[in-house]
Design a protein around this motif. Structure first.
Motif, PDB file in Angstrom:
ATOM      1  N   PRO A 287     -23.630  73.798  61.147  1.00  0.00           N
ATOM      2  CA  PRO A 287     -23.055  75.058  60.675  1.00  0.00           C
ATOM      3  C   PRO A 287     -23.679  75.478  59.347  1.00  0.00           C
ATOM      4  O   PRO A 287     -23.959  74.639  58.497  1.00  0.00           O
ATOM      5  CB  PRO A 287     -21.576  74.729  60.500  1.00  0.00           C
ATOM      6  N   LEU A 288     -23.890  76.777  59.185  1.00  0.00           N
ATOM      7  CA  LEU A 288     -24.486  77.316  57.962  1.00  0.00           C
ATOM      8  C   LEU A 288     -23.401  77.933  57.087  1.00  0.00           C
ATOM      9  O   LEU A 288     -22.549  78.682  57.577  1.00  0.00           O
ATOM     10  CB  LEU A 288     -25.524  78.380  58.307  1.00  0.00           C
ATOM     11  N   THR A 289     -23.435  77.597  55.812  1.00  0.00           N
ATOM     12  CA  THR A 289     -22.540  78.224  54.839  1.00  0.00           C
ATOM     13  C   THR A 289     -23.356  78.600  53.612  1.00  0.00           C
ATOM     14  O   THR A 289     -24.502  78.177  53.456  1.00  0.00           O
ATOM     15  CB  THR A 289     -21.404  77.271  54.415  1.00  0.00           C
ATOM     16  N   TRP A 290     -22.772  79.392  52.744  1.00  0.00           N
ATOM     17  CA  TRP A 290     -23.403  79.754  51.475  1.00  0.00           C
ATOM     18  C   TRP A 290     -22.331  80.080  50.458  1.00  0.00           C
ATOM     19  O   TRP A 290     -21.176  80.363  50.808  1.00  0.00           O
ATOM     20  CB  TRP A 290     -24.352  80.952  51.654  1.00  0.00           C
ATOM     21  N   THR A 297     -23.589  90.517  52.022  1.00  0.00           N
ATOM     22  CA  THR A 297     -23.104  89.639  53.073  1.00  0.00           C
ATOM     23  C   THR A 297     -23.951  89.841  54.321  1.00  0.00           C
ATOM     24  O   THR A 297     -24.851  90.693  54.349  1.00  0.00           O
ATOM     25  CB  THR A 297     -21.605  89.862  53.367  1.00  0.00           C
ATOM     26  N   LEU A 298     -23.679  89.033  55.339  1.00  0.00           N
ATOM     27  CA  LEU A 298     -24.457  89.045  56.567  1.00  0.00           C
ATOM     28  C   LEU A 298     -23.530  89.108  57.771  1.00  0.00           C
ATOM     29  O   LEU A 298     -22.370  88.691  57.705  1.00  0.00           O
ATOM     30  CB  LEU A 298     -25.307  87.771  56.686  1.00  0.00           C
ATOM     31  N   LEU A 299     -24.081  89.581  58.888  1.00  0.00           N
ATOM     32  CA  LEU A 299     -23.363  89.495  60.151  1.00  0.00           C
ATOM     33  C   LEU A 299     -24.356  89.236  61.277  1.00  0.00           C
ATOM     34  O   LEU A 299     -25.560  89.450  61.143  1.00  0.00           O
ATOM     35  CB  LEU A 299     -22.531  90.752  60.406  1.00  0.00           C
ATOM     36  N   GLY A 300     -23.858  88.753  62.401  1.00  0.00           N
ATOM     37  CA  GLY A 300     -24.694  88.532  63.576  1.00  0.00           C
ATOM     38  C   GLY A 300     -25.755  87.470  63.349  1.00  0.00           C
ATOM     39  O   GLY A 300     -25.559  86.492  62.625  1.00  0.00           O
ATOM     40  N   ASP A 320     -18.032  90.245  64.152  1.00  0.00           N
ATOM     41  CA  ASP A 320     -18.330  90.229  62.711  1.00  0.00           C
ATOM     42  C   ASP A 320     -18.258  91.645  62.143  1.00  0.00           C
ATOM     43  O   ASP A 320     -17.641  91.888  61.098  1.00  0.00           O
ATOM     44  CB  ASP A 320     -19.741  89.689  62.453  1.00  0.00           C
ATOM     45  N   GLY A 321     -18.928  92.579  62.821  1.00  0.00           N
ATOM     46  CA  GLY A 321     -18.966  93.956  62.335  1.00  0.00           C
ATOM     47  C   GLY A 321     -17.596  94.583  62.262  1.00  0.00           C
ATOM     48  O   GLY A 321     -17.246  95.261  61.276  1.00  0.00           O
ATOM     49  N   ALA A 322     -16.785  94.356  63.303  1.00  0.00           N
ATOM     50  CA  ALA A 322     -15.443  94.935  63.327  1.00  0.00           C
ATOM     51  C   ALA A 322     -14.560  94.337  62.240  1.00  0.00           C
ATOM     52  O   ALA A 322     -13.811  95.048  61.555  1.00  0.00           O
ATOM     53  CB  ALA A 322     -14.816  94.712  64.705  1.00  0.00           C
ATOM     54  N   GLU A 323     -14.632  93.012  62.065  1.00  0.00           N
ATOM     55  CA  GLU A 323     -13.760  92.367  61.086  1.00  0.00           C
ATOM     56  C   GLU A 323     -14.181  92.680  59.655  1.00  0.00           C
ATOM     57  O   GLU A 323     -13.323  92.859  58.778  1.00  0.00           O
ATOM     58  CB  GLU A 323     -13.743  90.859  61.323  1.00  0.00           C
ATOM     59  N   LEU A 324     -15.478  92.761  59.409  1.00  0.00           N
ATOM     60  CA  LEU A 324     -15.929  93.130  58.067  1.00  0.00           C
ATOM     61  C   LEU A 324     -15.447  94.531  57.720  1.00  0.00           C
ATOM     62  O   LEU A 324     -14.942  94.780  56.616  1.00  0.00           O
ATOM     63  CB  LEU A 324     -17.450  93.043  57.976  1.00  0.00           C
ATOM     64  N   ALA A 325     -15.581  95.461  58.655  1.00  0.00           N
ATOM     65  CA  ALA A 325     -15.110  96.830  58.406  1.00  0.00           C
ATOM     66  C   ALA A 325     -13.609  96.859  58.160  1.00  0.00           C
ATOM     67  O   ALA A 325     -13.125  97.581  57.277  1.00  0.00           O
ATOM     68  CB  ALA A 325     -15.476  97.714  59.595  1.00  0.00           C
ATOM     69  N   VAL A 344     -13.641  83.561  57.185  1.00  0.00           N
ATOM     70  CA  VAL A 344     -13.300  83.530  58.618  1.00  0.00           C
ATOM     71  C   VAL A 344     -14.556  83.472  59.471  1.00  0.00           C
ATOM     72  O   VAL A 344     -14.662  82.677  60.415  1.00  0.00           O
ATOM     73  CB  VAL A 344     -12.453  84.767  58.984  1.00  0.00           C
ATOM     74  N   MET A 345     -15.542  84.302  59.151  1.00  0.00           N
ATOM     75  CA  MET A 345     -16.747  84.389  59.970  1.00  0.00           C
ATOM     76  C   MET A 345     -17.511  83.072  60.003  1.00  0.00           C
ATOM     77  O   MET A 345     -17.942  82.605  61.073  1.00  0.00           O
ATOM     78  CB  MET A 345     -17.640  85.513  59.442  1.00  0.00           C
ATOM     79  N   LEU A 346     -17.702  82.437  58.861  1.00  0.00           N
ATOM     80  CA  LEU A 346     -18.468  81.200  58.807  1.00  0.00           C
ATOM     81  C   LEU A 346     -17.736  80.058  59.515  1.00  0.00           C
ATOM     82  O   LEU A 346     -18.357  79.240  60.212  1.00  0.00           O
ATOM     83  CB  LEU A 346     -18.770  80.829  57.362  1.00  0.00           C
TER      84      LEU A 346
END
Length: 408
Positions: A287-290, A297-300, A320-325, A344-346
Protein backbone atom coordinates in the motif's frame (compact mmCIF):
# COMPACT_ATOMS: atom_id res chain seq x y z
CA UNK A 1 -17.24 25.02 1.04
CA UNK A 2 -17.65 28.08 3.23
CA UNK A 3 -14.36 29.89 2.64
CA UNK A 4 -13.85 32.52 -0.10
CA UNK A 5 -13.99 30.94 -3.54
CA UNK A 6 -10.91 28.71 -3.86
CA UNK A 7 -9.07 28.07 -7.10
CA UNK A 8 -9.39 24.32 -7.76
CA UNK A 9 -7.60 22.70 -10.69
CA UNK A 10 -7.87 19.10 -11.85
CA UNK A 11 -5.03 17.73 -13.99
CA UNK A 12 -6.36 14.94 -16.19
CA UNK A 13 -9.71 14.62 -17.98
CA UNK A 14 -10.04 10.89 -17.64
CA UNK A 15 -13.25 9.56 -16.08
CA UNK A 16 -12.01 10.14 -12.51
CA UNK A 17 -11.04 13.75 -13.07
CA UNK A 18 -14.19 14.50 -15.05
CA UNK A 19 -16.43 12.94 -12.44
CA UNK A 20 -14.75 14.96 -9.69
CA UNK A 21 -15.40 18.15 -11.68
CA UNK A 22 -19.00 17.18 -12.34
CA UNK A 23 -19.75 16.56 -8.65
CA UNK A 24 -17.98 19.77 -7.61
CA UNK A 25 -20.16 21.70 -10.04
CA UNK A 26 -23.28 20.01 -8.66
CA UNK A 27 -22.27 21.49 -5.31
CA UNK A 28 -21.75 24.94 -6.83
CA UNK A 29 -17.95 24.84 -6.62
CA UNK A 30 -15.89 26.25 -9.49
CA UNK A 31 -13.23 24.02 -11.04
CA UNK A 32 -11.10 23.84 -14.16
CA UNK A 33 -9.73 20.68 -15.78
CA UNK A 34 -6.61 20.45 -17.97
CA UNK A 35 -5.73 17.52 -20.21
CA UNK A 36 -2.98 16.81 -22.73
CA UNK A 37 -5.41 15.21 -25.21
CA UNK A 38 -6.76 17.45 -27.96
CA UNK A 39 -10.33 16.23 -27.32
CA UNK A 40 -12.20 13.44 -25.49
CA UNK A 41 -11.93 11.26 -28.61
CA UNK A 42 -8.39 12.17 -29.69
CA UNK A 43 -7.03 8.69 -28.87
CA UNK A 44 -8.23 5.15 -28.39
CA UNK A 45 -9.37 5.04 -24.78
CA UNK A 46 -8.91 1.27 -24.55
CA UNK A 47 -11.24 -1.63 -23.94
CA UNK A 48 -14.20 -2.33 -21.73
CA UNK A 49 -14.55 -2.04 -17.97
CA UNK A 50 -17.08 -3.15 -15.39
CA UNK A 51 -18.52 -0.59 -12.99
CA UNK A 52 -19.06 -2.12 -9.57
CA UNK A 53 -22.22 -1.44 -7.61
CA UNK A 54 -20.28 -0.35 -4.51
CA UNK A 55 -17.77 2.01 -6.15
CA UNK A 56 -18.16 3.12 -9.77
CA UNK A 57 -21.95 3.08 -9.68
CA UNK A 58 -22.04 4.91 -6.34
CA UNK A 59 -19.85 7.62 -7.90
CA UNK A 60 -22.07 7.95 -10.96
CA UNK A 61 -25.07 8.23 -8.68
CA UNK A 62 -23.38 11.08 -6.84
CA UNK A 63 -22.90 12.74 -10.23
CA UNK A 64 -26.56 12.24 -11.16
CA UNK A 65 -25.53 10.00 -14.04
CA UNK A 66 -26.26 6.45 -12.90
CA UNK A 67 -29.37 6.13 -15.05
CA UNK A 68 -27.49 7.50 -18.07
CA UNK A 69 -24.84 4.81 -17.53
CA UNK A 70 -27.37 2.01 -17.07
CA UNK A 71 -29.10 3.05 -20.30
CA UNK A 72 -25.98 2.16 -22.34
CA UNK A 73 -24.34 -0.46 -20.12
CA UNK A 74 -23.97 -4.04 -21.32
CA UNK A 75 -25.42 -6.28 -18.60
CA UNK A 76 -24.67 -9.41 -20.64
CA UNK A 77 -21.02 -8.36 -20.64
CA UNK A 78 -20.69 -9.67 -17.08
CA UNK A 79 -20.40 -13.20 -18.49
CA UNK A 80 -17.00 -14.82 -17.89
CA UNK A 81 -15.42 -18.08 -18.97
CA UNK A 82 -12.03 -19.41 -17.84
CA UNK A 83 -10.19 -22.14 -19.75
CA UNK A 84 -6.74 -23.67 -19.63
CA UNK A 85 -4.29 -23.76 -22.53
CA UNK A 86 -5.96 -26.89 -23.87
CA UNK A 87 -9.37 -25.22 -24.04
CA UNK A 88 -10.76 -27.11 -21.06
CA UNK A 89 -13.39 -25.03 -19.29
CA UNK A 90 -12.41 -24.43 -15.67
CA UNK A 91 -15.21 -22.05 -14.70
CA UNK A 92 -18.09 -20.20 -16.35
CA UNK A 93 -20.45 -17.49 -15.15
CA UNK A 94 -23.58 -16.31 -16.94
CA UNK A 95 -25.36 -13.36 -15.31
CA UNK A 96 -29.02 -13.73 -14.45
CA UNK A 97 -31.44 -11.43 -16.29
CA UNK A 98 -31.33 -7.97 -14.73
CA UNK A 99 -28.07 -8.61 -12.85
CA UNK A 100 -26.55 -5.17 -12.25
CA UNK A 101 -23.63 -5.83 -9.88
CA UNK A 102 -20.96 -4.91 -12.47
CA UNK A 103 -22.27 -4.15 -16.00
CA UNK A 104 -19.78 -3.25 -18.72
CA UNK A 105 -19.14 -0.06 -20.68
CA UNK A 106 -16.36 0.86 -23.10
CA UNK A 107 -13.82 3.28 -21.66
CA UNK A 108 -14.38 5.70 -24.52
CA UNK A 109 -18.12 5.68 -23.93
CA UNK A 110 -17.67 6.45 -20.25
CA UNK A 111 -15.26 9.30 -20.94
CA UNK A 112 -17.60 10.80 -23.53
CA UNK A 113 -20.56 10.51 -21.16
CA UNK A 114 -18.73 12.39 -18.41
CA UNK A 115 -17.14 14.98 -20.72
CA UNK A 116 -20.62 15.85 -21.95
CA UNK A 117 -21.88 16.51 -18.44
CA UNK A 118 -19.52 19.21 -17.18
CA UNK A 119 -20.15 22.86 -17.94
CA UNK A 120 -18.90 24.28 -21.25
CA UNK A 121 -15.37 25.58 -20.92
CA UNK A 122 -14.56 23.47 -17.87
CA UNK A 123 -12.02 21.31 -19.71
CA UNK A 124 -8.97 22.86 -21.34
CA UNK A 125 -8.06 20.27 -23.97
CA UNK A 126 -4.56 20.11 -25.44
CA UNK A 127 -3.14 21.55 -22.22
CA UNK A 128 -0.31 19.32 -21.00
CA UNK A 129 1.11 19.96 -17.54
CA UNK A 130 4.90 20.25 -17.46
CA UNK A 131 5.44 20.82 -13.75
CA UNK A 132 3.91 22.21 -10.56
CA UNK A 133 5.83 24.38 -8.10
CA UNK A 134 4.80 25.16 -4.48
CA UNK A 135 4.33 28.86 -3.72
CA UNK A 136 3.69 28.52 0.01
CA UNK A 137 0.46 28.43 1.95
CA UNK A 138 -0.83 25.53 -0.16
CA UNK A 139 -0.79 27.45 -3.43
CA UNK A 140 0.98 26.09 -6.52
CA UNK A 141 2.04 27.45 -9.87
CA UNK A 142 1.27 25.14 -12.78
CA UNK A 143 3.28 25.36 -16.00
CA UNK A 144 1.93 23.94 -19.26
CA UNK A 145 3.65 22.83 -22.46
CA UNK A 146 2.29 25.81 -24.41
CA UNK A 147 4.13 28.18 -22.05
CA UNK A 148 1.08 29.30 -20.07
CA UNK A 149 0.98 29.21 -16.28
CA UNK A 150 -1.67 29.50 -13.62
CA UNK A 151 -1.80 29.61 -9.85
CA UNK A 152 -4.17 27.44 -7.88
CA UNK A 153 -5.15 26.80 -4.27
CA UNK A 154 -5.67 23.07 -4.82
CA UNK A 155 -4.21 20.92 -7.59
CA UNK A 156 -5.82 17.50 -7.97
CA UNK A 157 -3.64 15.00 -9.81
CA UNK A 158 -5.95 12.80 -11.86
CA UNK A 159 -3.25 12.35 -14.48
CA UNK A 160 -2.69 8.63 -14.37
CA UNK A 161 0.26 6.29 -14.04
CA UNK A 162 2.98 8.80 -14.92
CA UNK A 163 1.47 11.70 -12.98
CA UNK A 164 3.28 15.05 -13.05
CA UNK A 165 1.48 15.98 -9.82
CA UNK A 166 2.51 12.92 -7.76
CA UNK A 167 6.12 14.11 -7.12
CA UNK A 168 4.69 16.91 -4.97
CA UNK A 169 3.62 14.21 -2.49
CA UNK A 170 5.87 11.18 -2.85
CA UNK A 171 8.99 9.85 -4.57
CA UNK A 172 7.14 6.62 -5.44
CA UNK A 173 7.16 5.71 -9.14
CA UNK A 174 5.54 2.81 -11.00
CA UNK A 175 7.61 -0.37 -11.33
CA UNK A 176 7.33 -2.95 -14.09
CA UNK A 177 5.26 -5.93 -12.97
CA UNK A 178 7.04 -8.46 -15.16
CA UNK A 179 3.98 -8.85 -17.37
CA UNK A 180 3.42 -7.32 -20.80
CA UNK A 181 0.12 -7.40 -22.70
CA UNK A 182 -0.10 -7.21 -26.49
CA UNK A 183 -3.32 -5.36 -27.29
CA UNK A 184 -5.23 -6.54 -30.38
CA UNK A 185 -8.51 -5.24 -31.79
CA UNK A 186 -10.92 -7.26 -33.93
CA UNK A 187 -13.72 -5.37 -35.70
CA UNK A 188 -16.93 -6.80 -37.17
CA UNK A 189 -16.21 -10.01 -35.31
CA UNK A 190 -19.46 -11.78 -36.12
CA UNK A 191 -18.72 -11.72 -39.85
CA UNK A 192 -14.96 -11.28 -40.12
CA UNK A 193 -13.81 -13.30 -37.08
CA UNK A 194 -16.64 -15.70 -36.15
CA UNK A 195 -14.35 -18.12 -34.29
CA UNK A 196 -13.18 -15.32 -32.02
CA UNK A 197 -16.73 -14.06 -31.53
CA UNK A 198 -17.85 -17.53 -30.46
CA UNK A 199 -14.96 -18.02 -28.04
CA UNK A 200 -15.42 -14.67 -26.29
CA UNK A 201 -19.21 -14.70 -26.26
CA UNK A 202 -20.97 -11.73 -24.68
CA UNK A 203 -18.38 -11.06 -21.99
CA UNK A 204 -14.84 -12.22 -21.22
CA UNK A 205 -12.71 -15.24 -21.98
CA UNK A 206 -9.68 -15.92 -19.78
CA UNK A 207 -7.24 -18.54 -21.06
CA UNK A 208 -4.02 -19.25 -19.22
CA UNK A 209 -1.48 -22.02 -18.99
CA UNK A 210 2.04 -22.68 -17.84
CA UNK A 211 5.10 -20.47 -18.30
CA UNK A 212 3.31 -17.17 -17.65
CA UNK A 213 1.34 -17.11 -20.90
CA UNK A 214 -2.31 -16.01 -21.17
CA UNK A 215 -4.96 -14.74 -23.58
CA UNK A 216 -7.82 -12.53 -22.45
CA UNK A 217 -10.68 -11.69 -24.80
CA UNK A 218 -13.26 -9.04 -24.00
CA UNK A 219 -16.42 -8.11 -25.87
CA UNK A 220 -16.75 -4.38 -26.54
CA UNK A 221 -19.54 -2.36 -28.14
CA UNK A 222 -20.27 -2.15 -31.88
CA UNK A 223 -19.08 -5.61 -32.86
CA UNK A 224 -15.59 -5.18 -31.43
CA UNK A 225 -13.56 -7.71 -29.45
CA UNK A 226 -10.37 -6.56 -27.72
CA UNK A 227 -7.77 -9.21 -26.95
CA UNK A 228 -4.83 -9.04 -24.55
CA UNK A 229 -2.07 -11.55 -25.22
CA UNK A 230 -0.05 -11.76 -22.03
CA UNK A 231 3.57 -12.70 -21.48
CA UNK A 232 5.62 -12.85 -18.30
CA UNK A 233 8.77 -11.42 -19.81
CA UNK A 234 11.38 -8.68 -19.58
CA UNK A 235 10.47 -5.07 -20.19
CA UNK A 236 12.64 -5.00 -23.34
CA UNK A 237 11.48 -8.39 -24.62
CA UNK A 238 10.87 -7.22 -28.20
CA UNK A 239 14.31 -5.66 -28.58
CA UNK A 240 15.95 -8.72 -27.06
CA UNK A 241 14.07 -10.90 -29.57
CA UNK A 242 15.09 -8.47 -32.35
CA UNK A 243 11.42 -8.05 -33.11
CA UNK A 244 9.82 -5.04 -34.82
CA UNK A 245 6.38 -4.66 -33.27
CA UNK A 246 5.24 -2.96 -36.46
CA UNK A 247 5.95 -6.16 -38.41
CA UNK A 248 2.72 -8.03 -37.62
CA UNK A 249 3.73 -11.18 -39.46
CA UNK A 250 6.93 -11.42 -37.44
CA UNK A 251 5.05 -10.82 -34.19
CA UNK A 252 2.57 -13.56 -35.08
CA UNK A 253 5.39 -16.00 -35.74
CA UNK A 254 7.05 -15.11 -32.45
CA UNK A 255 3.81 -15.51 -30.49
CA UNK A 256 3.04 -18.87 -32.07
CA UNK A 257 6.38 -20.06 -30.71
CA UNK A 258 5.60 -18.59 -27.29
CA UNK A 259 2.19 -20.32 -27.27
CA UNK A 260 3.43 -23.63 -28.64
CA UNK A 261 1.32 -26.47 -27.27
CA UNK A 262 -1.82 -24.39 -26.86
CA UNK A 263 -5.11 -25.68 -28.30
CA UNK A 264 -5.60 -24.87 -31.97
CA UNK A 265 -9.03 -23.39 -31.15
CA UNK A 266 -7.33 -20.61 -29.13
CA UNK A 267 -4.72 -19.66 -31.72
CA UNK A 268 -6.98 -17.46 -33.94
CA UNK A 269 -6.45 -14.74 -31.34
CA UNK A 270 -2.89 -14.69 -32.66
CA UNK A 271 -3.18 -15.83 -36.28
CA UNK A 272 -6.03 -13.44 -37.18
CA UNK A 273 -4.49 -10.39 -35.50
CA UNK A 274 -3.50 -7.58 -37.87
CA UNK A 275 -1.71 -5.21 -35.46
CA UNK A 276 -0.26 -5.40 -31.97
CA UNK A 277 0.00 -2.73 -29.31
CA UNK A 278 2.55 -3.18 -26.52
CA UNK A 279 1.32 -2.53 -22.98
CA UNK A 280 3.80 -3.18 -20.18
CA UNK A 281 1.97 -3.42 -16.86
CA UNK A 282 3.33 -1.19 -14.11
CA UNK A 283 2.20 -0.68 -10.53
CA UNK A 284 2.96 1.68 -7.68
CA UNK A 285 4.25 0.31 -4.37
CA UNK A 286 1.30 -1.02 -2.38
CA UNK A 287 0.00 0.00 0.00
CA UNK A 288 1.16 3.54 -0.82
CA UNK A 289 0.82 6.40 1.63
CA UNK A 290 2.26 9.90 1.91
CA UNK A 291 2.40 12.76 4.36
CA UNK A 292 -0.46 15.19 3.85
CA UNK A 293 0.70 18.29 1.98
CA UNK A 294 -1.52 21.39 1.78
CA UNK A 295 -2.85 22.33 -1.63
CA UNK A 296 -2.32 19.03 -3.49
CA UNK A 297 -3.82 15.56 -3.69
CA UNK A 298 -4.25 12.64 -6.07
CA UNK A 299 -6.98 10.34 -7.29
CA UNK A 300 -7.20 7.21 -9.43
CA UNK A 301 -4.06 5.71 -10.98
CA UNK A 302 -2.02 8.76 -9.94
CA UNK A 303 -2.65 7.69 -6.33
CA UNK A 304 -2.82 3.89 -6.51
CA UNK A 305 -1.82 2.43 -9.87
CA UNK A 306 -2.34 -1.33 -9.61
CA UNK A 307 -2.77 -4.48 -11.67
CA UNK A 308 -6.00 -4.54 -13.73
CA UNK A 309 -7.04 -7.84 -12.11
CA UNK A 310 -10.23 -7.33 -10.13
CA UNK A 311 -11.20 -4.25 -12.13
CA UNK A 312 -10.65 -1.91 -9.20
CA UNK A 313 -8.63 0.84 -10.89
CA UNK A 314 -11.34 2.77 -12.72
CA UNK A 315 -13.94 2.05 -10.06
CA UNK A 316 -11.71 3.54 -7.38
CA UNK A 317 -10.87 6.52 -9.60
CA UNK A 318 -14.57 7.35 -9.94
CA UNK A 319 -15.29 6.94 -6.24
CA UNK A 320 -12.16 8.95 -5.37
CA UNK A 321 -13.45 11.80 -7.52
CA UNK A 322 -16.93 11.72 -6.02
CA UNK A 323 -15.71 11.55 -2.42
CA UNK A 324 -13.11 14.29 -2.85
CA UNK A 325 -15.76 16.59 -4.32
CA UNK A 326 -18.17 15.76 -1.49
CA UNK A 327 -15.74 16.55 1.32
CA UNK A 328 -14.67 19.76 -0.42
CA UNK A 329 -18.31 20.80 -0.33
CA UNK A 330 -18.79 19.77 3.30
CA UNK A 331 -15.67 21.12 4.98
CA UNK A 332 -14.94 24.74 5.85
CA UNK A 333 -11.46 24.78 4.33
CA UNK A 334 -9.46 22.99 1.66
CA UNK A 335 -6.80 21.51 3.92
CA UNK A 336 -9.25 19.82 6.28
CA UNK A 337 -11.22 18.45 3.35
CA UNK A 338 -8.19 16.98 1.57
CA UNK A 339 -6.82 15.39 4.75
CA UNK A 340 -10.20 13.79 5.40
CA UNK A 341 -10.41 12.48 1.83
CA UNK A 342 -6.88 11.06 1.82
CA UNK A 343 -7.37 9.19 5.09
CA UNK A 344 -10.28 7.24 3.61
CA UNK A 345 -8.94 6.89 0.07
CA UNK A 346 -5.52 5.55 1.04
CA UNK A 347 -6.94 3.09 3.57
CA UNK A 348 -9.38 1.75 0.98
CA UNK A 349 -7.07 1.51 -2.02
CA UNK A 350 -4.03 -0.02 -0.30
CA UNK A 351 -5.44 -3.51 0.40
CA UNK A 352 -7.16 -3.65 -2.99
CA UNK A 353 -3.89 -2.79 -4.75
CA UNK A 354 -2.03 -5.49 -2.84
CA UNK A 355 -4.70 -8.04 -3.77
CA UNK A 356 -4.84 -6.99 -7.43
CA UNK A 357 -1.07 -7.26 -7.81
CA UNK A 358 -1.03 -10.69 -6.20
CA UNK A 359 -3.84 -11.83 -8.53
CA UNK A 360 -1.74 -10.81 -11.52
CA UNK A 361 1.17 -12.88 -10.22
CA UNK A 362 -1.05 -15.91 -9.71
CA UNK A 363 -2.64 -15.63 -13.15
CA UNK A 364 0.76 -15.41 -14.86
CA UNK A 365 2.42 -18.08 -12.71
CA UNK A 366 4.71 -20.74 -14.16
CA UNK A 367 2.47 -23.53 -12.85
CA UNK A 368 -0.77 -24.75 -14.41
CA UNK A 369 -3.84 -22.65 -13.47
CA UNK A 370 -5.44 -23.52 -10.14
CA UNK A 371 -9.27 -23.48 -10.28
CA UNK A 372 -9.26 -22.34 -6.64
CA UNK A 373 -7.80 -19.01 -7.79
CA UNK A 374 -10.75 -18.28 -10.11
CA UNK A 375 -13.08 -15.70 -8.52
CA UNK A 376 -16.64 -16.75 -7.73
CA UNK A 377 -18.44 -14.15 -9.84
CA UNK A 378 -21.87 -14.70 -8.29
CA UNK A 379 -20.48 -14.27 -4.77
CA UNK A 380 -18.48 -11.24 -5.87
CA UNK A 381 -21.60 -9.59 -7.30
CA UNK A 382 -23.51 -10.17 -4.07
CA UNK A 383 -20.65 -8.65 -2.13
CA UNK A 384 -20.67 -5.54 -4.34
CA UNK A 385 -24.39 -5.03 -3.78
CA UNK A 386 -24.23 -5.57 -0.03
CA UNK A 387 -21.36 -3.09 0.19
CA UNK A 388 -23.32 -0.59 -1.91
CA UNK A 389 -26.29 -0.82 0.45
CA UNK A 390 -24.00 -0.29 3.43
CA UNK A 391 -22.37 2.72 1.73
CA UNK A 392 -25.77 4.33 1.21
CA UNK A 393 -26.64 3.77 4.86
CA UNK A 394 -23.50 5.66 5.89
CA UNK A 395 -23.58 8.43 3.29
CA UNK A 396 -26.15 10.65 1.68
CA UNK A 397 -25.91 10.13 -2.07
CA UNK A 398 -27.52 12.80 -4.29
CA UNK A 399 -30.51 11.97 -6.47
CA UNK A 400 -29.84 9.45 -9.24
CA UNK A 401 -30.96 11.50 -12.21
CA UNK A 402 -31.38 15.08 -13.30
CA UNK A 403 -31.76 17.03 -16.52
CA UNK A 404 -28.70 16.51 -18.75
CA UNK A 405 -26.08 19.23 -18.79
CA UNK A 406 -24.85 20.91 -21.94
CA UNK A 407 -21.75 19.30 -23.50
CA UNK A 408 -18.27 20.48 -22.60
Amino acid sequence: MKTPTPRITVIGAGPGGLLCARVLQRHGIEVTVHDADASPTARDAGGTLDLHADTGQIALEAAGLLDAFLAVARFEGQAKRTVDQHGTVLAEYLPAPGEDAAPEIDRGQLRALLAGQVRPGTVHWGHKLVDAAPLGGGAHRLRFADGTTLETDLVIGADGAWSRVRPLLTDAVPAYSGVTLLDVRFDEVETRHPRIAALVGDGHLFANGRDGRAIIGQRNDNGVVRVLIGLRTGLDWAAEARLDLGDSAAVRRHLLQEFDGWAAELLPFITEAEAFGNRALHALPAPLTWAHTPGVTLLGDAAHLMSPFGGFGMNLALLDGAELARVLAEEADLDTAVARYEAVMLARSGPLAVGANRALDRFFADAAPDPRDIPDQAATGKRYKLAAAEYRRRHTVPARAEAPAVGS
